[in-house]
Scaffold this motif. Structure first.
Motif, short mmCIF file in Angstrom:
data_model
loop_
_atom_site.label_atom_id
_atom_site.label_comp_id
_atom_site.label_asym_id
_atom_site.label_seq_id
_atom_site.Cartn_x
_atom_site.Cartn_y
_atom_site.Cartn_z
N SER A 179 0.82 -1.21 0.00
CA SER A 179 0.00 0.00 0.00
C SER A 179 0.86 1.26 0.00
N ALA A 180 2.04 1.19 0.65
CA ALA A 180 2.95 2.34 0.67
C ALA A 180 3.62 2.52 -0.69
N VAL A 181 4.18 1.44 -1.22
CA VAL A 181 4.92 1.52 -2.48
C VAL A 181 4.03 1.94 -3.64
N VAL A 182 2.78 1.48 -3.64
CA VAL A 182 1.90 1.78 -4.77
C VAL A 182 1.61 3.28 -4.87
N MET A 183 1.72 4.03 -3.79
CA MET A 183 1.50 5.47 -3.86
C MET A 183 2.56 6.14 -4.73
N PHE A 222 0.41 16.04 -5.74
CA PHE A 222 1.64 15.30 -5.45
C PHE A 222 1.85 15.19 -3.94
N GLY A 223 1.55 16.29 -3.23
CA GLY A 223 1.70 16.26 -1.78
C GLY A 223 0.81 15.23 -1.13
N ILE A 224 -0.42 15.11 -1.66
CA ILE A 224 -1.38 14.14 -1.11
C ILE A 224 -0.92 12.71 -1.39
N ILE A 225 -0.55 12.47 -2.65
CA ILE A 225 -0.18 11.10 -3.07
C ILE A 225 1.09 10.62 -2.37
N TYR A 226 2.16 11.41 -2.49
CA TYR A 226 3.42 10.99 -1.87
C TYR A 226 3.33 11.04 -0.35
N GLY A 227 2.55 11.99 0.16
CA GLY A 227 2.35 12.06 1.60
C GLY A 227 1.71 10.79 2.14
N MET A 228 0.77 10.24 1.39
CA MET A 228 0.14 8.98 1.80
C MET A 228 1.15 7.84 1.77
N GLY A 229 2.04 7.84 0.78
CA GLY A 229 3.06 6.79 0.71
C GLY A 229 3.97 6.80 1.92
N TYR A 230 4.51 7.98 2.23
CA TYR A 230 5.38 8.10 3.40
C TYR A 230 4.59 7.86 4.69
N GLY A 231 3.32 8.29 4.69
CA GLY A 231 2.48 8.12 5.88
C GLY A 231 2.19 6.66 6.19
N ILE A 232 1.84 5.87 5.17
CA ILE A 232 1.57 4.44 5.37
C ILE A 232 2.82 3.72 5.86
N GLY A 236 3.32 1.81 9.41
CA GLY A 236 3.79 0.43 9.52
C GLY A 236 4.89 0.29 10.55
N VAL A 237 5.78 1.29 10.60
CA VAL A 237 6.87 1.26 11.58
C VAL A 237 6.32 1.49 12.98
N LEU A 238 5.48 2.51 13.13
CA LEU A 238 4.96 2.86 14.45
C LEU A 238 4.05 1.78 15.04
N SER A 239 3.40 1.00 14.14
CA SER A 239 2.53 -0.08 14.61
C SER A 239 3.31 -1.35 14.94
N GLY A 240 4.60 -1.37 14.56
CA GLY A 240 5.42 -2.52 14.88
C GLY A 240 5.52 -3.57 13.79
#
Length: 325
Positions: A179-183, A222-232, A236-240
């Motif tokens: 889901s992150a990479v696809v953004m 672009f901010g929305i799309i790439y922001g979602m990629g970095y956000g997901i 993933g990291v914060l959730s463990g």
């Protein structure tokens, strides 16, 4: 080069083979995750071939649908010089395009059938879903939701499918990373749509860009799309589910800022070609392309594509480090 090879290259080039890294590097991430879990390498490589053929078929069929519609509307002259150029100048007919699409799909189907026999029925589910998006992408695009189709096809379908054929298992980790990479893949598609903003508007074709009032405002997408990629990825990291090493993917953030600036420049002057810097790689065949009328278009496409490539490679590196070091 023989005539046969020239013909093959002609169709590969017009199928926008330069976008294939979008599939290859998405696959590479899924492959890396599966391989580090004991996945079957041969099945993974077969899946890659099928995925790439599906993408080439999608690109070419999109041209087929677009050209027919634009021809009926009489708005071909409003498109960018690069759009359907090989059909416009008579190098290929619409029938030729459709035949090549069928060949791509036939080979991909044969690969899918083999993997089904070897790994089980989930392959059929992933393959059928992938085929639906290949054959209907142009319709999704016309309706202005092509990005959703790409998000589904290059996210859960691609990552889940590759991981399944290699390991015959599925897990949360692969769907989070997919889901992150696809953004970043969607970012490439969004770049293409924004480059075609004026022509699509003239032909009444809807894209995600047209959800904004004008093409300069659309750059905010672009901010929305790439922001979602970095956000997901961060979630993933914060959730463990992912280790903190995956934050190295943020090294591509400066390239995103550069792309946004580059697109604003394009909106002001479609012919402007930025200077190529040492970090702009790969820019294959650029010495030839920079002297052609598609140079401005291709430069931005390379930028967006390379963001996806570099982010994917960093994620692969992070996975290897997290497992072996």
């Amino acid at each position: 080069m023989s005539e046969c090879l020239k013909k093959i290259w002609f169709w590969l080039e017009n199928s926008r083979i330069f976008t294939v890294p979008m599939s290859v590097f998405s696959w590479l991430v899924a492959f890396t995750f599966a391989y580090t879990n004991g996945g079957n390498v041969f099945y993974g490589i077969l899946a890659l071939i099928g995925i790439c053929l599906g993408q080439l078929a999608t690109n070419l069929f999109d041209d087929y649908v677009d050209f027919k519609k634009l021809e009926q509307l009489g708005t071909l002259e409003n498109q960018t010089k690069a759009k359907c150029k090989y059909i416009k100048n008579g190098e290929a007919s619409l029938s030729d395009v459709l035949r090549v699409v069928i060949i791509y799909c036939a080979i991909a189907t044969a690969i899918g059938a083999f993997l089904f026999l070897k790994t089980g029925y989930p392959v059929i589910i992933f393959a059928l879903l992938g085929a639906v998006f290949v054959l209907t992408y142009a319709k999704w695009s016309t309706a202005g939701i092509g990005e959703i189709a790409v998000g589904l096809a290059f996210g859960p379908i691609l990552f889940g499918g590759v991981y399944w054929v290699m390991t015959q298992t599925l897990n949360y980790e692969i769907f989070i990373i997919g889901s992150a990479v696809v953004m970043f893949t969607i970012g490439l598609l969004y770049t293409n749509a924004l480059l075609d903003f004026d022509g699509d508007e003239a032909s009444h074709k809807k894209t995600l860009c047209h959800r904004f009032k004008n093409k300069n405002q659309a750059v905010a997408g672009f901010g929305i799309i790439y922001g979602m990629g970095y956000g997901i990825l961060s979630a993933g990291v914060l959730s463990g589910y992912l280790q903190s090493i995956f934050f190295i993917a943020f090294f591509t953030f400066p390239l995103v800022i550069e792309l946004i600036i580059s697109m604003l420049m394009f909106n002001n002057d479609k012919e402007f070609v930025p200077a190529k810097k040492f970090w702009h790689f790969p820019f294959e065949n650029w010495k030839t392309i920079k002297n052609q009328d598609i140079a401005s278009f291709r430069f931005r496409m390379y930028q967006a594509r390379n963001i996806m490539i570099h982010t994917s490679l960093l994620i692969c590196i992070a996975k290897v480090i997290s497992v072996y070091f």
